[in-house]
Design an enzyme around this catalytic site. Structure first.
Site, mmCIF file in Angstrom:
data_model
loop_
_atom_site.group_PDB
_atom_site.id
_atom_site.type_symbol
_atom_site.label_atom_id
_atom_site.label_comp_id
_atom_site.label_asym_id
_atom_site.label_seq_id
_atom_site.Cartn_x
_atom_site.Cartn_y
_atom_site.Cartn_z
ATOM 1 N N SER A 27 81.539 -16.186 -44.033
ATOM 2 C CA SER A 27 82.707 -16.483 -44.875
ATOM 3 C C SER A 27 83.888 -16.984 -44.042
ATOM 4 O O SER A 27 84.003 -16.687 -42.847
ATOM 5 C CB SER A 27 83.124 -15.236 -45.646
ATOM 6 O OG SER A 27 82.030 -14.714 -46.360
HETATM 7 N N1 SAM Z 1 79.249 -11.034 -44.829
HETATM 8 C C1 SAM Z 1 78.524 -12.120 -44.211
HETATM 9 C C2 SAM Z 1 79.024 -12.448 -42.842
HETATM 10 O O1 SAM Z 1 79.984 -11.808 -42.374
HETATM 11 O O2 SAM Z 1 78.424 -13.329 -42.221
HETATM 12 C C3 SAM Z 1 78.498 -13.370 -45.058
HETATM 13 C C4 SAM Z 1 77.708 -13.181 -46.237
HETATM 14 S S1 SAM Z 1 77.090 -14.612 -47.040
HETATM 15 C C5 SAM Z 1 78.528 -15.297 -47.738
HETATM 16 C C6 SAM Z 1 76.269 -13.772 -48.379
HETATM 17 C C7 SAM Z 1 75.055 -12.991 -47.961
HETATM 18 O O3 SAM Z 1 74.633 -12.192 -49.050
HETATM 19 C C8 SAM Z 1 73.874 -13.859 -47.565
HETATM 20 O O4 SAM Z 1 73.428 -13.521 -46.288
HETATM 21 C C9 SAM Z 1 72.834 -13.522 -48.633
HETATM 22 O O5 SAM Z 1 71.507 -13.583 -48.173
HETATM 23 C C10 SAM Z 1 73.239 -12.116 -49.007
HETATM 24 N N2 SAM Z 1 72.766 -11.647 -50.307
HETATM 25 C C11 SAM Z 1 72.711 -12.320 -51.493
HETATM 26 N N3 SAM Z 1 72.218 -11.507 -52.454
HETATM 27 C C12 SAM Z 1 71.972 -10.301 -51.869
HETATM 28 C C13 SAM Z 1 71.466 -9.045 -52.340
HETATM 29 N N4 SAM Z 1 71.099 -8.853 -53.610
HETATM 30 N N5 SAM Z 1 71.344 -8.039 -51.452
HETATM 31 C C14 SAM Z 1 71.698 -8.198 -50.150
HETATM 32 N N6 SAM Z 1 72.170 -9.363 -49.646
HETATM 33 C C15 SAM Z 1 72.324 -10.380 -50.492
#
Ligand code: SAM
Length: 222
Positions: free
Chosen positions: A64
């Site tokens: 993000s």
């Molecule tokens: N917080 C992260 C960072 O600091 O790099 C960025 C997160 S990215 C915007 C969103 C993440 O949420 C992705 O890695 C995606 O695979 C994960 N994601 C989406 N749905 C999810 C779920 N149901 N459970 C766990 N992770 C999930």
């Protein structure tokens, strides 16, 4: 004190992108001055690590924008002794920022390769107070509940009640809620049997994919 180029870039990021836009929680600002964001992005993007935007991390996912990490962390209203659940580990950067502030972070990621890489990065930097779990975080992670804070770093169609259920009394859930193109950063505060819902600001996140998120409809590519 002589600062490295990375430290200078990081301080600039905090001064110009975060503090100048109104984030003023000293714990959040100190954490973001400290965590080496350039070590959480793929090597090809290292030079853009402190830019004012999200960056690709593979598997169709992103790390993000720094400002959004700061706003969401501030919205959790942390003091330092909390246990926090992060849904969406991604690169592990947000987990590291949280780990600078609180006692214990549980971070759950649905894509195993990202979870494994994030854990490696976190441990190599000495973050021992982050537990990374592989699974569907739209269901939370009841094994370590209740949490003082839950932060969801992917966009949900609605507030999953299971996450509210896993909050301690007085706990805060910070989650982007909306359609798959844009969402509103929302804070849910649990007050006994009631909840207080505040809509904070607009945001754009990759979708929360899972039982209480969006249905999976396309394969992710590396
Ligand atoms: N917080 C992260 C960072 O600091 O790099 C960025 C997160 S990215 C915007 C969103 C993440 O949420 C992705 O890695 C995606 O695979 C994960 N994601 C989406 N749905 C999810 C779920 N149901 N459970 C766990 N992770 C999930």
């Amino acid at each position: 004190m002589i600062l490295s180029n990375w430290e200078k870039k990081r301080n600039q990021m905090v001064d110009l992108q975060i503090q100048a836009r109104g984030v003023d929680d000293p714990l959040v600002l100190a954490a973001m001055r400290k965590v080496p964001r350039h070590l959480f992005v793929p090597p090809d993007y290292e030079d853009s690590a402190y830019a004012d935007r999200p960056l690709p991390i593979g598997y169709g996912q992103t790390i993000s924008q720094p400002y959004m990490v700061a706003v969401m962390t501030q919205a959790l209203k942390l003091q330092g002794d909390e246990r926090v659940l992060e849904v969406g580990t991604g690169s592990g950067y947000q987990a590291a920022v949280l780990a600078e502030i609180v006692d214990h972070v549980v971070s759950i990621e649905r894509i195993p390769e990202l979870a494994e890489r994030a854990l490696k990065t976190l441990r190599s930097l000495g973050y021992m107070n982050v537990e990374v779990v592989i699974g569907d975080g739209s269901k939370g992670y009841p094994a370590r509940a209740p949490y003082d804070g839950i932060i969801v770093t992917a966009g949900a169609p609605e507030i999953p009640q299971v996450l509210v259920d896993q909050l301690a009394d007085g706990g805060r859930l910070v989650i982007p809620v909306g359609d798959s193109f844009q969402q509103t950063l929302t804070r849910v505060t649990k007050k006994g049997e009631k909840v207080d819902i505040e809509r904070l600001e607009g945001c754009i996140f990759v979708p929360l994919v899972g039982q209480y998120g969006w249905k999976e409809n396309r394969p992710e590519s590396i």
